[in-house]
Design a protein around this motif. Structure first.
Motif, PDB file in Angstrom:
ATOM      1  N   GLY A 267       1.021  27.658  -2.874  1.00  0.00           N
ATOM      2  CA  GLY A 267       2.353  27.461  -2.598  1.00  0.00           C
ATOM      3  C   GLY A 267       2.542  25.832  -2.865  1.00  0.00           C
ATOM      4  N   GLU A 268       3.577  25.577  -2.102  1.00  0.00           N
ATOM      5  CA  GLU A 268       3.794  23.950  -2.503  1.00  0.00           C
ATOM      6  C   GLU A 268       3.339  23.108  -1.581  1.00  0.00           C
ATOM      7  OE1 GLU A 268       8.092  23.529  -2.900  1.00  0.00           O
ATOM      8  OE2 GLU A 268       8.413  25.006  -4.256  1.00  0.00           O
ATOM      9  N   GLY A 269       2.624  23.520  -0.662  1.00  0.00           N
ATOM     10  CA  GLY A 269       2.195  22.478   0.479  1.00  0.00           C
ATOM     11  C   GLY A 269       1.095  21.563  -0.067  1.00  0.00           C
ATOM     12  N   TYR A 270       1.088  20.491   0.385  1.00  0.00           N
ATOM     13  CA  TYR A 270       0.288  19.275   0.102  1.00  0.00           C
ATOM     14  C   TYR A 270       0.572  18.977  -1.497  1.00  0.00           C
ATOM     15  CZ  TYR A 270      -2.571  20.427   3.844  1.00  0.00           C
ATOM     16  OH  TYR A 270      -2.959  20.905   5.356  1.00  0.00           O
ATOM     17  N   GLU A 271       1.669  19.452  -1.863  1.00  0.00           N
ATOM     18  CA  GLU A 271       2.300  19.093  -3.334  1.00  0.00           C
ATOM     19  C   GLU A 271       1.342  19.340  -4.507  1.00  0.00           C
ATOM     20  OE1 GLU A 271       4.889  15.409  -2.946  1.00  0.00           O
ATOM     21  OE2 GLU A 271       3.442  15.293  -1.465  1.00  0.00           O
ATOM     22  N   GLY A 272       0.318  20.173  -4.155  1.00  0.00           N
ATOM     23  CA  GLY A 272      -0.827  20.465  -5.190  1.00  0.00           C
ATOM     24  C   GLY A 272      -1.866  19.331  -5.290  1.00  0.00           C
ATOM     25  N   HIS A 273      -1.829  18.317  -4.465  1.00  0.00           N
ATOM     26  CA  HIS A 273      -2.619  17.242  -4.380  1.00  0.00           C
ATOM     27  C   HIS A 273      -4.475  17.970  -4.170  1.00  0.00           C
ATOM     28  CE1 HIS A 273       0.566  13.915  -3.575  1.00  0.00           C
ATOM     29  NE2 HIS A 273       0.718  14.785  -4.579  1.00  0.00           N
ATOM     30  N   TYR A 274      -5.206  17.008  -4.571  1.00  0.00           N
ATOM     31  CA  TYR A 274      -6.665  17.131  -4.466  1.00  0.00           C
ATOM     32  C   TYR A 274      -6.936  16.156  -3.579  1.00  0.00           C
ATOM     33  CZ  TYR A 274      -5.867  18.857  -9.423  1.00  0.00           C
ATOM     34  OH  TYR A 274      -5.289  19.327 -10.577  1.00  0.00           O
TER      35      TYR A 274
ATOM     36  N   GLY B  51       0.664  -1.283   0.068  1.00  0.00           N
ATOM     37  CA  GLY B  51      -0.024  -0.051  -0.203  1.00  0.00           C
ATOM     38  C   GLY B  51       0.802   1.304  -0.042  1.00  0.00           C
ATOM     39  N   PHE B  52       2.172   1.114   0.208  1.00  0.00           N
ATOM     40  CA  PHE B  52       2.937   2.442   0.147  1.00  0.00           C
ATOM     41  C   PHE B  52       2.906   2.874  -1.211  1.00  0.00           C
ATOM     42  CE2 PHE B  52       5.969   2.068   4.289  1.00  0.00           C
ATOM     43  CZ  PHE B  52       4.883   1.944   4.739  1.00  0.00           C
ATOM     44  N   PRO B  53       2.859   4.177  -1.537  1.00  0.00           N
ATOM     45  CA  PRO B  53       3.098   4.515  -3.030  1.00  0.00           C
ATOM     46  C   PRO B  53       4.405   4.284  -3.299  1.00  0.00           C
ATOM     47  CG  PRO B  53       2.994   6.314  -1.255  1.00  0.00           C
ATOM     48  CD  PRO B  53       2.837   5.260  -0.632  1.00  0.00           C
ATOM     49  N   GLN B  54       4.568   3.966  -4.771  1.00  0.00           N
ATOM     50  CA  GLN B  54       5.914   3.819  -5.484  1.00  0.00           C
ATOM     51  C   GLN B  54       6.572   5.075  -5.914  1.00  0.00           C
ATOM     52  OE1 GLN B  54       4.859   0.242  -7.750  1.00  0.00           O
ATOM     53  NE2 GLN B  54       5.547  -1.088  -6.086  1.00  0.00           N
ATOM     54  N   LYS B  55       5.486   5.849  -6.410  1.00  0.00           N
ATOM     55  CA  LYS B  55       6.038   7.064  -6.925  1.00  0.00           C
ATOM     56  C   LYS B  55       5.202   8.332  -6.568  1.00  0.00           C
ATOM     57  CE  LYS B  55       6.933   5.129 -11.552  1.00  0.00           C
ATOM     58  NZ  LYS B  55       6.471   5.362 -13.097  1.00  0.00           N
ATOM     59  N   SER B  56       6.095   9.382  -6.535  1.00  0.00           N
ATOM     60  CA  SER B  56       5.339  10.799  -6.054  1.00  0.00           C
ATOM     61  C   SER B  56       4.820  11.442  -7.226  1.00  0.00           C
ATOM     62  CB  SER B  56       6.492  11.513  -5.281  1.00  0.00           C
ATOM     63  OG  SER B  56       7.547  11.807  -6.341  1.00  0.00           O
ATOM     64  N   GLN B  57       3.866  12.225  -6.935  1.00  0.00           N
ATOM     65  CA  GLN B  57       3.443  13.252  -7.950  1.00  0.00           C
ATOM     66  C   GLN B  57       3.362  14.507  -7.105  1.00  0.00           C
ATOM     67  OE1 GLN B  57       1.044  10.386  -7.509  1.00  0.00           O
ATOM     68  NE2 GLN B  57       2.334   8.961  -8.642  1.00  0.00           N
ATOM     69  N   THR B  58       4.152  15.281  -7.834  1.00  0.00           N
ATOM     70  CA  THR B  58       4.181  16.786  -7.115  1.00  0.00           C
ATOM     71  C   THR B  58       4.029  18.022  -8.186  1.00  0.00           C
ATOM     72  OG1 THR B  58       5.711  15.812  -5.604  1.00  0.00           O
ATOM     73  CG2 THR B  58       5.853  18.358  -5.497  1.00  0.00           C
TER      74      THR B  58
END
Length: 376
Positions: free
Chosen positions: A354-361, A79-86
């Motif tokens: 800003g960069e917080g939360y990496e832009g995630h929804y 369940g750990f993510p293998q790739k980041s998306q930022t």
């Protein structure tokens, strides 16, 4: 119950910063951020200064434009993510350094005689008004106005002016494009070894000529392409220079005591999420030309019309509590700024401030926002 003093003066339609303090940079850069749901920029000082990781973060963002990297773990579990998306911090085109007979306008030096930065929530703009004296005694009145257009989603614009108050002499506007940018990962993300690290956009083109400069590059892993372009309007002698990752446009003006020297800068961004790579520069050039033709005052008029319409529908009036009235309007303003308008992307947990939360929804962000949109 102890009532805390407000951070900013309590005013119905504006947020006002009345002093310059480096310790408050991160907070104020977010407070005075501007965006339209597609394009966003942090509330940094247009004249710029050399940031370090603890005193500020320049930031310009396209909603949904991201880089992906492998995530390394000491021990991996299911369940750990293998790739980041930022969401990536993009090349900066806002900076306009100002020199007075060779002395740089820098709030960290000299003396600040008066200072005001205002977020005009009714107009959708940020202005600054500063009287400053250099170490050698040259005094100026500096003014700026910034806008991220709500009618032209790829466009932001900036107008700066300098009035020499006690001298006549050479005034230089040094406008810059800086493509050597990277995310402040170690400052803004508490997770260990979670990228992206370093510069993630490889340059394909950088040009500086014909009163324009522009950049185009592609991300290392996600293979998305972005482009940006800026133009200037200024009655000065201009000299353009460019390198692999930077460009400058230097405007030299014979400043006269009491007379205003002005530079207007139009900046546009796009990405391959919306415009094919081969068409991006043509697309941006058309946006810039239209902005120049209409002029800065037309952009302000269009922005105010959009904001008037928004507040007629969405304003919440609160009697007998001026602080709460200001607060609810500030929240509504930033929700409005964060909302995407192209039917393709969502609302990041930190918007485009800003960069917080990496832009995630996040699903819970949508859950919180839905009642706001329903009731206002």
């Amino acid at each position: 119950m102890i009532k805390k003093e407000p951070i900013y003066p309590v005013l119905p339609w504006s947020i006002v910063e009345t002093e310059f303090n480096v310790k408050n940079n991160y907070r104020n850069e977010t407070t005075f951020a501007l965006s339209n749901g597609y394009l966003g920029t942090r509330g940094t000082y247009v004249e710029g200064y050399d940031f370090d990781i603890d005193t500020g973060l320049e930031g310009n963002f396209i909603n949904g434009f991201y880089e992906s990297q492998q995530v390394r773990y000491g021990e991996w579990n299911y369940g750990f993510p293998q790739k980041s998306q930022t969401m990536l911090n993009l090349p900066d085109m806002k900076r306009v350094e100002i020199y007075l007979e060779g002395e740089r306008f820098d709030l960290r030096t000299g003396a600040i005689i008066s200072y005001n930065r205002t977020l005009h929530m009714d107009k959708g703009i940020v202005t600054r008004d500063v009287v400053w004296e250099s170490d050698s005694g040259r005094r100026i009145h500096f003014k700026s106005c910034q806008i991220v257009s709500l009618t032209h989603l790829n466009l932001m614009a900036l107008k700066v002016s300098v009035i020499p108050l006690n001298f006549s002499g050479k005034i230089v506007f040094l406008s810059k494009l800086n493509a050597d940018v990277k995310n402040h990962t170690r400052k803004t993300n508490p997770l260990v070894d979670y990228g992206p690290y370093g510069r993630c956009i490889l340059p394909q083109m950088l040009q500086a000529d014909d009163e324009r400069f522009g950049f185009q590059g592609t991300t290392v892993n996600s293979k998305l392409t972005m482009a940006c372009m800026a133009s200037h309007v200024c009655n000065g002698i201009v000299e353009y220079q460019s390198e692999e990752l930077s460009a400058t446009a230097q405007y030299a003006i014979d400043g006269i005591q009491g007379e205003e020297a002005v530079l207007t800068k139009y900046m546009a961004y796009t990405s391959s999420l919306d415009v094919p790579s081969l068409e991006q520069l043509t697309f941006l050039n058309a946006i810039i030309q239209a902005a120049e033709t209409g002029g800065f005052s037309l952009l302000l008029e269009e922005q105010e019309k959009v904001m008037d319409q928004f507040w007629r529908i969405a304003d919440i009036e609160i009697d007998e509590d001026a602080s709460l009235q200001q607060g609810i309007r500030f929240n509504l303003f930033h929700v409005m700024q964060a909302a995407a308008r192209n039917g393709k992307v969502g609302m990041g947990a930190k918007g485009l401030s800003g960069e917080g939360y990496e832009g995630h929804y996040f699903w819970d962000t949508e859950m919180y926002m839905l009642p706001v949109f329903i009731w206002t």
